[in-house]
Design a protein around this motif. Structure first.
Motif, PDB file in Angstrom:
ATOM      1  N   PRO A  22      53.193  33.893  29.386  1.00 51.02           N
ATOM      2  CA  PRO A  22      52.996  34.187  30.817  1.00 51.02           C
ATOM      3  C   PRO A  22      54.184  34.913  31.443  1.00 51.02           C
ATOM      4  O   PRO A  22      55.344  34.646  31.119  1.00 51.02           O
ATOM      5  CB  PRO A  22      52.810  32.797  31.421  1.00 51.02           C
ATOM      6  N   PHE A  23      53.867  35.829  32.326  1.00 54.92           N
ATOM      7  CA  PHE A  23      54.858  36.649  33.009  1.00 54.92           C
ATOM      8  C   PHE A  23      54.592  36.487  34.506  1.00 54.92           C
ATOM      9  O   PHE A  23      53.846  37.271  35.092  1.00 54.92           O
ATOM     10  CB  PHE A  23      54.681  38.111  32.590  1.00 54.92           C
ATOM     11  N   PRO A  24      55.147  35.463  35.164  1.00 56.78           N
ATOM     12  CA  PRO A  24      54.841  35.211  36.575  1.00 56.78           C
ATOM     13  C   PRO A  24      55.092  36.458  37.429  1.00 56.78           C
ATOM     14  O   PRO A  24      56.089  37.157  37.246  1.00 56.78           O
ATOM     15  CB  PRO A  24      55.813  34.077  36.951  1.00 56.78           C
ATOM     16  N   ILE A  45      41.488  39.452  43.140  1.00 57.18           N
ATOM     17  CA  ILE A  45      42.507  38.738  43.916  1.00 57.18           C
ATOM     18  C   ILE A  45      42.320  37.231  43.751  1.00 57.18           C
ATOM     19  O   ILE A  45      43.286  36.484  43.518  1.00 57.18           O
ATOM     20  CB  ILE A  45      42.436  39.142  45.404  1.00 57.18           C
ATOM     21  N   GLN A  46      41.086  36.779  43.858  1.00 54.47           N
ATOM     22  CA  GLN A  46      40.805  35.342  43.713  1.00 54.47           C
ATOM     23  C   GLN A  46      41.139  34.853  42.308  1.00 54.47           C
ATOM     24  O   GLN A  46      41.672  33.753  42.134  1.00 54.47           O
ATOM     25  CB  GLN A  46      39.337  35.080  44.047  1.00 54.47           C
ATOM     26  N   ARG A  47      40.854  35.701  41.313  1.00 51.93           N
ATOM     27  CA  ARG A  47      41.158  35.330  39.932  1.00 51.93           C
ATOM     28  C   ARG A  47      42.660  35.176  39.730  1.00 51.93           C
ATOM     29  O   ARG A  47      43.115  34.226  39.082  1.00 51.93           O
ATOM     30  CB  ARG A  47      40.602  36.397  38.994  1.00 51.93           C
ATOM     31  N   SER A  65      44.915  31.601  39.023  1.00 58.13           N
ATOM     32  CA  SER A  65      45.373  31.565  37.633  1.00 58.13           C
ATOM     33  C   SER A  65      46.618  30.730  37.417  1.00 58.13           C
ATOM     34  O   SER A  65      46.889  30.271  36.301  1.00 58.13           O
ATOM     35  CB  SER A  65      45.649  32.993  37.142  1.00 58.13           C
ATOM     36  N   GLY A  66      47.419  30.559  38.460  1.00 59.94           N
ATOM     37  CA  GLY A  66      48.707  29.897  38.295  1.00 59.94           C
ATOM     38  C   GLY A  66      49.747  30.795  37.665  1.00 59.94           C
ATOM     39  O   GLY A  66      50.885  30.371  37.415  1.00 59.94           O
ATOM     40  N   LYS A  67      49.391  32.058  37.409  1.00 57.35           N
ATOM     41  CA  LYS A  67      50.319  33.005  36.787  1.00 57.35           C
ATOM     42  C   LYS A  67      50.830  34.068  37.759  1.00 57.35           C
ATOM     43  O   LYS A  67      51.844  34.705  37.495  1.00 57.35           O
ATOM     44  CB  LYS A  67      49.632  33.705  35.607  1.00 57.35           C
TER      45      LYS A  67
END
Length: 395
Positions: A226-228, A245-247, A251-253
C-alpha cells in the motif's frame, strides 16, 4: 524616519499560479520596504484567491474588474482576458494620476500573459520615468520558447482560408491548435526542442485523459504494498467519477478531497514522502523548499521542461511520467516507446512507484537530493533572494 510612500501597480493574469505567486512576492516586498504601497489589478473571477490570505489594506489594495460569474467553459479565459484588458485601460488614467496615500506609480508589473495586449496603450499613458516590468511566473528556462515571432492569429487565418488544411474546423478550433502546437503550425511535429544551456529536449505533452487518471488511481489502490495517498480535486477542471471517489475513500488506502486544500500545509506534514504534480513552477517550488521530491506528470506550458530538468542530470529530484495523447514514439531520454495506451500507462505507474521505493527513490529522498535542494532554496530565500526583493521593491 518616515518617508513618503512609493507605489507599484500590478496587473495579473486570471489564473491561480500567476496570482498566488505574485501575492507572495508582494507581501514580502512590503515586509522588506515599509514605505511601499501596492495596487493589484485583477479579474473578479480571482476574488476567492484573496480570501485565503490576510493583508494590510492600508498598503495593499485590489482593483477588481469583470464579471465574476462568467459561465465556466472553454472560452472563460479568453472572455476574462478581454474584460481584464478593457478594465485596465479604463482604470489606468486614474491610477497613474495618483491619490492620497497612493502616489503616481514608480513601476508597473505586468503579467506576461496579459501585458502584450495593453502595453502600447499603457506606455502612452504612464510617465516615461515609470518602469514597466514583466511578471514571469514560470521557470526562466522556458522563457526563450515563449519569446517567438509567431502571429498565432495570422497563422490560423491562413490555415482556415485553405479548404484542404481547414478540414471543416472553425477558426477558433484552428487557433486553439496553433496555440497548443506553438511551432508555427497547427500540429506537433516531433521536432527536438533546444534551449540554451540545457540538453536537447524532446517534449511529450501528456494528456491526462479520464482513462489515464482512473488507471493511476486504480494502480494506487491495487499496488501490492500500500502507498497511502491524498488526491486533491481543487478546481473546476478536475473531476473523478463519483463511484471511484467512494471506492478510494472506503479503501483505507487513500482519500479524495473534491475541494480546495492548503497545499503548502500538506507538504510541510512529516508523513508526506512524495508529491505527484503536473509540474507547475509554484508547486515545484513549494515542494522542493520543504525537501519533498516529485513525481511529475506535466501537461503543457513550461511543465515538460521543468519535469525534464528536475528528473535528469547528476542530482535529480523527480521521476517523470511521459504519457501522451498527441505525440507518440520513442523518448529522447530513454528506451521507452510512448504509446499513450492505458495498458502502457499502468505499467509505467507501477514501475515508477516501485522505483520510488527502490535505490533511486532513496537517492532522491532519503539520501538527500531533494533535502539538499530544499536547504539551498531556504538559504537563498534568506540571503540573495531577500536582497533582490528589496531591490525590486525600490526599482
Amino acid at each position: 524616519m518616515v518617508m513618503s510612500p512609493h507605489h507599484i501597480v500590478a496587473v495579473l493574469f486570471p489564473a491561480w499560479g500567476h496570482t498566488t505567486s505574485f501575492l507572495c512576492v508582494a507581501m514580502q516586498m512590503m515586509q522588506k520596504d515599509p514605505n511601499l504601497v501596492m495596487t493589484l489589478f485583477q479579474h473578479n473571477i480571482m476574488e476567492a484567491v484573496l480570501q485565503t490570505c490576510e493583508y494590510d489594506r492600508t498598503r495593499l489594495r485590489v482593483v477588481g474588474f469583470g464579471d465574476k460569474h462568467i459561465p465556466f467553459g472553454p472560452g472563460v479565459i479568453k472572455e476574462a482576458i478581454g474584460q481584464l484588458a478593457g478594465g485596465w485601460m479604463e482604470n489606468l488614467p486614474h491610477l497613474v494620476k495618483g491619490s492620497t496615500g497612493w502616489p503616481t506609480p514608480h513601476a508597473l508589473h505586468m503579467d506576461f500573459m496579459i501585458g502584450g495586449f495593453v502595453i502600447e496603450h499603457t506606455k502612452r499613458l504612464v510617465d516615461p520615468a515609470c518602469k514597466i516590468l514583466a511578471w514571469w511566473s514560470c521557470s526562466l528556462t522556458s522563457l526563450p520558447a515563449h519569446l517567438t515571432d509567431y502571429d498565432f492569429a495570422a497563422i490560423a487565418r491562413e490555415i482556415h482560408s485553405d479548404a484542404a488544411r481547414r478540414q471543416d474546423r472553425s477558426l477558433d478550433d484552428i487557433l486553439n491548435a496553433v496555440t497548443v502546437a506553438w511551432n508555427g503550425s497547427d500540429s506537433l511535429s516531433g521536432r527536438v526542442v533546444k534551449h540554451p544551456g540545457v540538453p536537447d529536449i524532446s517534449l511529450f505533452f501528456p494528456v491526462a485523459t479520464s482513462e489515464l487518471v482512473k488507471a493511476l488511481v486504480d494502480t494506487l489502490l491495487t499496488i501490492e504494498s500500500p502507498f497511502p495517498f491524498l488526491f486533491a480535486l481543487g478546481g473546476k477542471l478536475a473531476s473523478l467519477p463519483q463511484e471511484l471517489i467512494q471506492r478510494v475513500n472506503a479503501s483505507g488506502k487513500g482519500l479524495v478531497c473534491d475541494f480546495w486544500v492548503e497545499q503548502r500545509a500538506i507538504l510541510r506534514h512529516g508523513t508526506v514522502g512524495w508529491f505527484l504534480t503536473h509540474g507547475g513552477f509554484n508547486s515545484v517550488s513549494e515542494s522542493l523548499s520543504q525537501g519533498i521530491p516529485l513525481i511529475m506528470w506535466p501537461t503543457t506550458a513550461e511543465q515538460p521542461v521543468n519535469a525534464t530538468l528536475l528528473s535528469s542530470g547528476a542530482n535529480p529530484v523527480a521521476f517523470e511520467l511521459v504519457r501522451t495523447g498527441s505525440q507518440l514514439g520513442p523518448s529522447l531520454r530513454s528506451d521507452t516507446i510512448i504509446t499513450g495506451t492505458v495498458k502502457d500507462a499502468s505499467a509505467e505507474f507501477n514501475a515508477t512507484f516501485a522505483a520510488v521505493r527502490g535505490p533511486e527513490g532513496a537517492r532522491l529522498r532519503v539520501a538527500g537530493n531533494a533535502r539538499q535542494m530544499g536547504k539551498a532554496l531556504r538559504e537563498a530565500r534568506a540571503g540573495e533572494a531577500s536582497e533582490e526583493l528589496i531591490r525590486l521593491a525600490r526599482f
